[in-house]
Design a protein around this motif. Structure first.
Motif, PDB file in Angstrom:
ATOM      1  N   TYR A  79       9.276   4.688  -4.130  1.00 54.25           N
ATOM      2  CA  TYR A  79       9.431   5.305  -2.809  1.00 54.25           C
ATOM      3  C   TYR A  79       9.920   4.271  -1.799  1.00 54.25           C
ATOM      4  O   TYR A  79      10.867   4.507  -1.046  1.00 54.25           O
ATOM      5  CB  TYR A  79       8.107   5.928  -2.352  1.00 54.25           C
ATOM      6  CG  TYR A  79       8.157   6.400  -0.915  1.00 54.25           C
ATOM      7  CD1 TYR A  79       8.801   7.573  -0.584  1.00 54.25           C
ATOM      8  CD2 TYR A  79       7.582   5.633   0.097  1.00 54.25           C
ATOM      9  CE1 TYR A  79       8.870   7.997   0.742  1.00 54.25           C
ATOM     10  CE2 TYR A  79       7.639   6.048   1.423  1.00 54.25           C
ATOM     11  CZ  TYR A  79       8.291   7.222   1.739  1.00 54.25           C
ATOM     12  OH  TYR A  79       8.354   7.630   3.048  1.00 54.25           O
ATOM     13  N   TRP A  80       9.264   3.125  -1.783  1.00 54.83           N
ATOM     14  CA  TRP A  80       9.625   2.065  -0.834  1.00 54.83           C
ATOM     15  C   TRP A  80      11.072   1.622  -1.045  1.00 54.83           C
ATOM     16  O   TRP A  80      11.836   1.461  -0.087  1.00 54.83           O
ATOM     17  CB  TRP A  80       8.669   0.890  -0.979  1.00 54.83           C
ATOM     18  CG  TRP A  80       9.023  -0.296  -0.128  1.00 54.83           C
ATOM     19  CD1 TRP A  80       9.560  -1.476  -0.538  1.00 54.83           C
ATOM     20  CD2 TRP A  80       8.888  -0.409   1.290  1.00 54.83           C
ATOM     21  NE1 TRP A  80       9.755  -2.318   0.520  1.00 54.83           N
ATOM     22  CE2 TRP A  80       9.354  -1.680   1.668  1.00 54.83           C
ATOM     23  CE3 TRP A  80       8.419   0.449   2.284  1.00 54.83           C
ATOM     24  CZ2 TRP A  80       9.367  -2.117   2.979  1.00 54.83           C
ATOM     25  CZ3 TRP A  80       8.431   0.005   3.599  1.00 54.83           C
ATOM     26  CH2 TRP A  80       8.893  -1.259   3.927  1.00 54.83           C
ATOM     27  N   ARG A 104      13.765   4.573  -0.222  1.00 55.97           N
ATOM     28  CA  ARG A 104      13.906   4.980   1.171  1.00 55.97           C
ATOM     29  C   ARG A 104      14.611   3.919   2.005  1.00 55.97           C
ATOM     30  O   ARG A 104      14.983   4.158   3.122  1.00 55.97           O
ATOM     31  CB  ARG A 104      12.553   5.339   1.781  1.00 55.97           C
ATOM     32  CG  ARG A 104      11.683   4.174   2.149  1.00 55.97           C
ATOM     33  CD  ARG A 104      10.345   4.604   2.713  1.00 55.97           C
ATOM     34  NE  ARG A 104       9.913   4.261   4.013  1.00 55.97           N
ATOM     35  CZ  ARG A 104      10.155   3.173   4.737  1.00 55.97           C
ATOM     36  NH1 ARG A 104      10.963   2.262   4.313  1.00 55.97           N
ATOM     37  NH2 ARG A 104       9.615   2.974   5.914  1.00 55.97           N
ATOM     38  N   LEU A 152       5.088   4.425  -8.344  1.00 62.66           N
ATOM     39  CA  LEU A 152       5.547   5.528  -7.501  1.00 62.66           C
ATOM     40  C   LEU A 152       5.707   5.062  -6.057  1.00 62.66           C
ATOM     41  O   LEU A 152       6.700   5.372  -5.393  1.00 62.66           O
ATOM     42  CB  LEU A 152       4.581   6.709  -7.591  1.00 62.66           C
ATOM     43  CG  LEU A 152       4.420   7.318  -8.978  1.00 62.66           C
ATOM     44  CD1 LEU A 152       3.320   8.376  -8.986  1.00 62.66           C
ATOM     45  CD2 LEU A 152       5.732   7.904  -9.465  1.00 62.66           C
TER      46      LEU A 152
END
Length: 126
Positions: A120-121, A124, A116
């Motif tokens: 996300y990293w 984004r 997760l």
């Protein structure tokens, strides 16, 4: 100004964590497969698969291969969710724990949180 590689800055922490998990899961799986594979072949094989996924992720992040890292994070998350659910639903099928058993409970649930954070990293940083 060009955007930094995904394996730079805070991404280095992800590379390091995935590298440590690749080593830990790989060493554990190697010992288990070499010494007692017949006791739990599915569990030990899944731990080896997890180690391979962690290695692919560490290398992909370090090299800035976003596409491969996204796919590997998806595979990791699917593995944790499927194996975690099956290990709780049918404990006899998993007489010995894998890295992903119980959603990674043997590793303080880091295997559940890690993909997760990785997704996300990666997402984004378009």
């Amino acid at each position: 100004m060009s955007e930094p590689m995904i394996g730079s800055g805070p991404g280095r922490a992800l590379v390091a964590v995935y590298g440590v998990f690749a080593l830990a899961a790989g060493a554990r799986a190697a010992v288990q497969i070499a010494t007692r594979f017949g006791e739990a072949p599915l569990a030990y094989s899944l731990s080896a698969v997890a180690a391979l996924v962690y290695l692919v992720l560490a290398v992909a992040l370090a090299r800035g291969n976003r596409g491969l890292a996204l796919v590997a994070c998806g595979v990791e998350l699917a593995g944790v969710l499927v194996v975690g659910t099956l290990s709780l639903a049918d404990p006899e099928a998993f007489p010995h724990a894998t890295v992903w058993s119980g959603y990674g409970s043997g590793y303080v649930f880091i295997p559940l949180v890690l993909p997760l954070v990785g997704l996300y990293w990666l997402l984004r940083r378009k």
